[in-house]
Design a protein around this motif. Structure first.
Motif, mmCIF file in Angstrom:
data_model
loop_
_atom_site.group_PDB
_atom_site.id
_atom_site.type_symbol
_atom_site.label_atom_id
_atom_site.label_comp_id
_atom_site.label_asym_id
_atom_site.label_seq_id
_atom_site.Cartn_x
_atom_site.Cartn_y
_atom_site.Cartn_z
ATOM 1 N N TYR A 119 0.871 -1.171 0.000
ATOM 2 C CA TYR A 119 0.000 0.000 0.000
ATOM 3 C C TYR A 119 0.917 1.233 0.000
ATOM 4 C CZ TYR A 119 -3.783 3.170 1.291
ATOM 5 O OH TYR A 119 -4.708 4.178 1.298
ATOM 6 N N PRO A 120 0.657 2.228 -0.844
ATOM 7 C CA PRO A 120 1.603 3.353 -0.955
ATOM 8 C C PRO A 120 1.569 4.291 0.254
ATOM 9 C CG PRO A 120 -0.356 3.745 -2.289
ATOM 10 C CD PRO A 120 -0.488 2.347 -1.754
ATOM 11 N N ILE A 121 2.738 4.811 0.589
ATOM 12 C CA ILE A 121 2.843 5.824 1.643
ATOM 13 C C ILE A 121 4.141 6.598 1.407
ATOM 14 C CG2 ILE A 121 3.968 4.194 3.227
ATOM 15 C CD1 ILE A 121 2.662 5.721 5.564
ATOM 16 N N ILE A 142 -0.008 -7.566 -5.577
ATOM 17 C CA ILE A 142 -1.335 -7.416 -4.962
ATOM 18 C C ILE A 142 -1.469 -6.020 -4.369
ATOM 19 C CG2 ILE A 142 -2.974 -8.394 -3.319
ATOM 20 C CD1 ILE A 142 -1.301 -10.952 -3.293
ATOM 21 N N PRO A 143 -2.221 -5.123 -5.044
ATOM 22 C CA PRO A 143 -2.495 -3.820 -4.420
ATOM 23 C C PRO A 143 -3.573 -3.999 -3.362
ATOM 24 C CG PRO A 143 -3.522 -3.945 -6.590
ATOM 25 C CD PRO A 143 -2.809 -5.252 -6.381
ATOM 26 N N VAL A 144 -3.351 -3.495 -2.175
ATOM 27 C CA VAL A 144 -4.279 -3.721 -1.058
ATOM 28 C C VAL A 144 -4.770 -2.386 -0.508
ATOM 29 C CG1 VAL A 144 -3.367 -5.978 -0.396
ATOM 30 C CG2 VAL A 144 -2.288 -3.891 0.472
ATOM 31 N N HIS A 175 -1.821 -3.046 6.894
ATOM 32 C CA HIS A 175 -2.196 -4.253 7.643
ATOM 33 C C HIS A 175 -2.537 -5.370 6.661
ATOM 34 C CE1 HIS A 175 -4.555 -6.900 10.266
ATOM 35 N NE2 HIS A 175 -4.024 -6.276 11.305
ATOM 36 N N SER A 176 -3.271 -5.029 5.616
ATOM 37 C CA SER A 176 -3.640 -6.023 4.608
ATOM 38 C C SER A 176 -2.424 -6.473 3.812
ATOM 39 C CB SER A 176 -4.691 -5.443 3.661
ATOM 40 O OG SER A 176 -5.857 -5.124 4.374
ATOM 41 N N ALA A 177 -1.488 -5.541 3.558
ATOM 42 C CA ALA A 177 -0.273 -5.911 2.815
ATOM 43 C C ALA A 177 0.493 -7.000 3.554
ATOM 44 C CB ALA A 177 0.613 -4.686 2.611
ATOM 45 N N GLN A 210 3.317 -16.447 2.004
ATOM 46 C CA GLN A 210 4.526 -17.102 2.517
ATOM 47 C C GLN A 210 4.162 -18.455 3.156
ATOM 48 O OE1 GLN A 210 7.450 -14.854 2.412
ATOM 49 N NE2 GLN A 210 8.833 -16.552 2.826
ATOM 50 N N THR A 211 3.012 -18.521 3.808
ATOM 51 C CA THR A 211 2.562 -19.790 4.403
ATOM 52 C C THR A 211 2.317 -20.840 3.326
ATOM 53 O OG1 THR A 211 1.511 -18.500 6.170
ATOM 54 C CG2 THR A 211 0.874 -20.815 5.999
ATOM 55 N N ALA A 212 1.959 -20.375 2.136
ATOM 56 C CA ALA A 212 1.741 -21.297 1.017
ATOM 57 C C ALA A 212 3.037 -21.608 0.264
ATOM 58 C CB ALA A 212 0.707 -20.701 0.062
ATOM 59 N N GLY A 213 4.158 -21.066 0.742
ATOM 60 C CA GLY A 213 5.444 -21.435 0.153
ATOM 61 C C GLY A 213 6.022 -20.442 -0.828
ATOM 62 N N ALA A 214 5.473 -19.218 -0.909
ATOM 63 C CA ALA A 214 5.989 -18.216 -1.838
ATOM 64 C C ALA A 214 6.974 -17.288 -1.125
ATOM 65 C CB ALA A 214 4.844 -17.401 -2.427
ATOM 66 N N ARG A 215 7.960 -16.819 -1.843
ATOM 67 C CA ARG A 215 8.872 -15.790 -1.331
ATOM 68 C C ARG A 215 8.172 -14.442 -1.497
ATOM 69 N NH1 ARG A 215 14.659 -16.232 -3.683
ATOM 70 N NH2 ARG A 215 14.943 -17.689 -1.950
ATOM 71 N N THR A 216 8.078 -13.668 -0.427
ATOM 72 C CA THR A 216 7.275 -12.445 -0.477
ATOM 73 C C THR A 216 8.100 -11.209 -0.105
ATOM 74 O OG1 THR A 216 6.543 -12.564 1.829
ATOM 75 C CG2 THR A 216 5.230 -13.749 0.198
ATOM 76 N N TYR A 217 7.547 -10.065 -0.487
ATOM 77 C CA TYR A 217 8.210 -8.779 -0.205
ATOM 78 C C TYR A 217 7.149 -7.699 -0.074
ATOM 79 C CZ TYR A 217 10.837 -4.452 -0.882
ATOM 80 O OH TYR A 217 11.351 -3.188 -0.727
ATOM 81 N N THR A 218 7.398 -6.751 0.808
ATOM 82 C CA THR A 218 6.583 -5.547 0.875
ATOM 83 C C THR A 218 7.456 -4.389 1.363
ATOM 84 O OG1 THR A 218 4.495 -4.577 1.660
ATOM 85 C CG2 THR A 218 5.758 -5.880 3.247
ATOM 86 N N ALA A 219 6.895 -3.212 1.351
ATOM 87 C CA ALA A 219 7.617 -2.020 1.802
ATOM 88 C C ALA A 219 6.620 -1.062 2.433
ATOM 89 C CB ALA A 219 8.328 -1.341 0.635
#
Length: 395
Positions: free
Chosen positions: A26-28, A52-54, A58-60, A68-77
């Motif tokens: 989510y942008p900030i 995924i734009p959220v 909190h949703s991000a 990540q629980t499903a096994g994907a490598r994830t990233y956010t900022a």
């Protein structure tokens, strides 16, 4: 390939090179250009990932946790109010042992509104179970994101990591950055393949209720994971250096500390300025040094204990304040060396809140003050610097 880019673009390139598979954000201000660049990478096909734009930070984080629980490598900022909005799910990410990597563009908390550099947002999350790395350059931002995935995805660690870049000082300032070849990064960082994940046909329980007879064991194991992270950080950085030819100082980056009468401990972009001040003061015959706190979690307790017997004073510069106590880095440094037989005088300097400039002159004055304090002791253990109405504006 060397490119001129901002710290935010260095974050985006770091996530791309690490082959993040799910990005939720989510942008900030001032984080937005990180996720805009990543959205471009995904849209153009340069990065094969789900973006995924959220509707909130909190949703991000919740989306990253699910992926990540499903096994994907994830990233956010994120940044500031966005990071604190994530607070509840930051704890879920670490408690669930999910090695999510996130950039936090460290910014002051409101009110009053302020979008400039300040470490309060990051420091306020120190007990959430995330590794925290403070960067002093855009190159370090990119490199640390790649290293963080390798550190955190180790079976003995399995904890998330926060990469911290100072608002506008790094996030919007352009510097030359070496962007390594994708094949080289792939040889360093293998694909994410967790032992436990949600899989069709393999029923397991995730995030279930745990009774008092088991809860403490979960927390104990998380503590062991953070302990393992300390050694893992050192090993991964040496491996990174062997492949890419760069290192950034482990948990505590020491600069001219071997014979220093007094040392400044600081984190983030101000460390780059402090290195120049150290050089200038040494040219005048003053033996000063810099201990750059690169990892705030896990904290470099052992490294500070090693320093304790070699110097007369440590000036701890905090870009945040824990109300009712002192700067958080000051209390960590002081507790680290409390049991040492020979202890230097330690004084806390609060400076640079809300993006106020920490100039070379201010840093030089702190060093000069510490040289005096190291001989006579500190009258005031905590001092606010460059505040209107107080005597030491040092401008």
């Amino acid at each position: 390939m060397r490119m001129v880019m901002t710290g935010n673009y260095a974050s985006a390139y770091g996530a791309k090179l690490a082959r993040a598979e799910v990005i939720a954000a989510y942008p900030i201000t001032p984080q937005t250009s990180i996720v805009e660049k990543l959205a471009e990478f995904v849209s153009s096909g340069e990065l094969k990932a789900k973006f995924i734009p959220v509707e909130s930070e909190h949703s991000a984080m919740a989306a990253c946790i699910a992926a990540q629980t499903a096994g994907a490598r994830t990233y956010t900022a994120t940044s500031s109010q966005g990071l604190t909005l994530m607070h509840e799910v930051l704890m879920w990410a670490s408690g669930a042992r999910l090695p999510i990597v996130m950039t936090n563009v460290s910014r002051a908390m409101a009110p009053p509104w302020n979008v400039w550099a300040d470490h309060m947002d990051t420091v306020a999350q120190r007990d959430t179970g995330w590794l925290q790395f403070f960067c002093r350059s855009n190159q370090e931002v990119l490199d640390t994101i790649i290293m963080a995935y390798k550190i955190c995805e180790t079976s003995g660690v399995m904890l998330p990591a926060m990469i911290v870049e100072d608002a506008f000082i790094l996030s919007h300032t352009s510097e030359p950055v070496d962007v390594p070849e994708q094949a080289l990064v792939d040889s360093f960082l293998p694909a994410y393949s967790p032992e436990l994940k949600i899989e069709v046909g393999k029923p397991m329980g995730f995030g279930s209720l745990v009774k008092p007879d088991q809860y403490m064991e979960f927390r104990y194991k998380a503590m062991l994971g953070m302990k393992e992270a300390r050694e893992r950080i050192l090993r991964v950085e040496q491996e990174f250096k062997h492949i890419f030819g760069r290192e950034h100082g482990g948990l505590l980056d020491l600069y001219k500390c071997a014979d220093a009468d007094v040392i400044m401990a600081a984190a983030g972009s101000v460390a780059a300025t402090a290195m120049d001040v150290v050089d200038a003061m040494r040219a005048k015959g003053m033996r000063v040094g810099l201990a750059r706190i690169r990892a705030f979690r896990p904290f470099p307790h052992e490294e500070f204990r090693s320093l304790a017997g070699k110097t007369e004073g440590i000036a701890v510069l905090d870009r945040s304040f824990t109300f009712g106590a002192a700067g958080a880095m000051f209390t960590e440094v002081k507790s680290s060396i409390y049991s040492c037989q020979k202890r230097p005088v330690v004084k806390n300097y609060i400076a640079g809140l809300g993006g106020r400039d920490i100039t070379p002159k201010i840093l030089e004055k702190i060093f000069e003050d510490m040289l005096v304090v190291s001989k006579r002791g500190a009258e005031d253990e905590v001092e606010w610097v460059d505040v209107a109405g107080l005597p030491r504006r040092w401008r």
